[in-house]
Design a protein around this motif. Structure first.
Motif, PDB file in Angstrom:
ATOM      1  N   LYS A   1      27.151  31.622  26.537  1.00  0.00           N
ATOM      2  CA  LYS A   1      26.334  32.577  25.783  1.00  0.00           C
ATOM      3  C   LYS A   1      25.062  31.912  25.275  1.00  0.00           C
ATOM      4  N   VAL A   2      25.192  30.728  24.700  1.00  0.00           N
ATOM      5  CA  VAL A   2      24.038  30.011  24.170  1.00  0.00           C
ATOM      6  C   VAL A   2      23.075  29.657  25.299  1.00  0.00           C
ATOM      7  N   GLY A   3      23.607  29.254  26.441  1.00  0.00           N
ATOM      8  CA  GLY A   3      22.758  28.910  27.580  1.00  0.00           C
ATOM      9  C   GLY A   3      21.977  30.100  28.104  1.00  0.00           C
TER      10      GLY A   3
ATOM     11  N   GLN B   1      33.182  24.093  14.668  1.00  0.00           N
ATOM     12  CA  GLN B   1      33.399  25.498  14.989  1.00  0.00           C
ATOM     13  C   GLN B   1      33.196  25.681  16.495  1.00  0.00           C
ATOM     14  N   ALA B   2      33.864  26.666  17.047  1.00  0.00           N
ATOM     15  CA  ALA B   2      33.751  26.925  18.488  1.00  0.00           C
ATOM     16  C   ALA B   2      32.364  27.474  18.803  1.00  0.00           C
ATOM     17  N   VAL B   3      31.753  26.954  19.864  1.00  0.00           N
ATOM     18  CA  VAL B   3      30.454  27.417  20.327  1.00  0.00           C
ATOM     19  C   VAL B   3      30.619  27.866  21.773  1.00  0.00           C
ATOM     20  N   ASN B   4      30.206  29.092  22.055  1.00  0.00           N
ATOM     21  CA  ASN B   4      30.266  29.620  23.410  1.00  0.00           C
ATOM     22  C   ASN B   4      29.035  29.116  24.158  1.00  0.00           C
TER      23      ASN B   4
ATOM     24  N   VAL C   1      18.671  26.072  18.178  1.00  0.00           N
ATOM     25  CA  VAL C   1      19.148  24.720  18.494  1.00  0.00           C
ATOM     26  C   VAL C   1      19.841  24.115  17.266  1.00  0.00           C
ATOM     27  N   ALA C   2      19.247  24.318  16.104  1.00  0.00           N
ATOM     28  CA  ALA C   2      19.855  23.803  14.876  1.00  0.00           C
ATOM     29  C   ALA C   2      21.219  24.448  14.612  1.00  0.00           C
ATOM     30  N   LEU C   3      21.328  25.737  14.881  1.00  0.00           N
ATOM     31  CA  LEU C   3      22.602  26.426  14.667  1.00  0.00           C
ATOM     32  C   LEU C   3      23.701  25.902  15.585  1.00  0.00           C
ATOM     33  N   VAL C   4      23.354  25.641  16.829  1.00  0.00           N
ATOM     34  CA  VAL C   4      24.350  25.091  17.743  1.00  0.00           C
ATOM     35  C   VAL C   4      24.816  23.730  17.236  1.00  0.00           C
ATOM     36  N   GLY C   5      23.872  22.889  16.853  1.00  0.00           N
ATOM     37  CA  GLY C   5      24.228  21.567  16.338  1.00  0.00           C
ATOM     38  C   GLY C   5      25.053  21.625  15.075  1.00  0.00           C
ATOM     39  N   LEU C   6      24.661  22.499  14.156  1.00  0.00           N
ATOM     40  CA  LEU C   6      25.403  22.618  12.890  1.00  0.00           C
ATOM     41  C   LEU C   6      26.816  23.151  13.123  1.00  0.00           C
ATOM     42  N   ASN C   7      26.943  24.141  13.994  1.00  0.00           N
ATOM     43  CA  ASN C   7      28.273  24.689  14.275  1.00  0.00           C
ATOM     44  C   ASN C   7      29.166  23.664  14.960  1.00  0.00           C
ATOM     45  N   GLN C   8      28.605  22.880  15.866  1.00  0.00           N
ATOM     46  CA  GLN C   8      29.412  21.845  16.515  1.00  0.00           C
ATOM     47  C   GLN C   8      29.766  20.747  15.525  1.00  0.00           C
ATOM     48  N   ALA C   9      28.859  20.398  14.636  1.00  0.00           N
ATOM     49  CA  ALA C   9      29.144  19.379  13.627  1.00  0.00           C
ATOM     50  C   ALA C   9      30.229  19.850  12.661  1.00  0.00           C
ATOM     51  N   ASP C  10      30.280  21.156  12.423  1.00  0.00           N
ATOM     52  CA  ASP C  10      31.294  21.743  11.548  1.00  0.00           C
ATOM     53  C   ASP C  10      32.587  22.038  12.299  1.00  0.00           C
TER      54      ASP C  10
ATOM     55  N   ILE D   1      22.778  40.506  23.579  1.00  0.00           N
ATOM     56  CA  ILE D   1      23.660  39.395  23.952  1.00  0.00           C
ATOM     57  C   ILE D   1      24.242  38.745  22.687  1.00  0.00           C
ATOM     58  N   ALA D   2      23.386  38.553  21.696  1.00  0.00           N
ATOM     59  CA  ALA D   2      23.827  37.906  20.453  1.00  0.00           C
ATOM     60  C   ALA D   2      24.851  38.748  19.710  1.00  0.00           C
ATOM     61  N   THR D   3      24.667  40.048  19.702  1.00  0.00           N
ATOM     62  CA  THR D   3      25.524  40.890  18.870  1.00  0.00           C
ATOM     63  C   THR D   3      26.734  41.462  19.592  1.00  0.00           C
ATOM     64  N   LEU D   4      26.622  41.736  20.876  1.00  0.00           N
ATOM     65  CA  LEU D   4      27.725  42.393  21.580  1.00  0.00           C
ATOM     66  C   LEU D   4      28.661  41.445  22.314  1.00  0.00           C
ATOM     67  N   TRP D   5      28.180  40.269  22.658  1.00  0.00           N
ATOM     68  CA  TRP D   5      29.016  39.291  23.376  1.00  0.00           C
ATOM     69  C   TRP D   5      29.905  38.608  22.372  1.00  0.00           C
ATOM     70  N   THR D   6      31.210  38.865  22.489  1.00  0.00           N
ATOM     71  CA  THR D   6      32.154  38.256  21.529  1.00  0.00           C
ATOM     72  C   THR D   6      32.980  37.167  22.174  1.00  0.00           C
TER      73      THR D   6
END
Length: 117
Positions: A70-72, A64-67, A53-62, A112-117
């Motif tokens: 994939k996150v869901g 950066q594109a968030v899929n 959850v923190a990574l999604v928030g930090l990436n959106q605050a920065d 999912i984390a590593t192969l989904w680009t």
């Protein structure tokens, strides 16, 4: 911001290592029917949830594109893992089906984390 994101990525990896490591150490016991969910597995899954959850928030605050799809999906898989581990954490033994489900979903989450680009 990149350093903070990388710290949370490292913590996220530590969480998945704890969850997967707990599963792998119980594989022999699973074959014997005496497997159980260890506290490390629960703590690893909780660590993954918080850091994810923190990574999604930090990436959106920065900006950066968030899929989000994939996150869901990763979140849904993790919620199932957490539910199984949390509900059966105090049982002396866990059935092979529930234990194998947690292991399979953990591996699915990694792929999912590593192969989904």
């Amino acid at each position: 911001m990149d350093v903070l994101i990388n710290v949370f990525v490292a913590l996220h990896i530590i969480g998945i290592a704890s969850l997967l490591g707990g599963f792998l150490t119980q594989m022999k016991a699973m074959g014997e029917g005496t497997a159980r969910f260890t506290p490390a597995m629960l703590h690893g899954a909780l660590t993954m949830l918080v850091t994810g959850v923190a990574l999604v928030g930090l990436n959106q605050a920065d900006e950066q594109a968030v899929n989000n799809l994939k996150v869901g999906i990763k979140l849904a898989v993790l919620v199932v893992i957490l539910a199984l581990v949390y509900v059966k954490r105090d049982e002396e033994t866990v059935g092979k089906g529930a234990f194998a489900t947690v292991g399979g979903l953990t591996l699915a989450n990694i792929f999912i984390a590593t192969l989904w680009t």
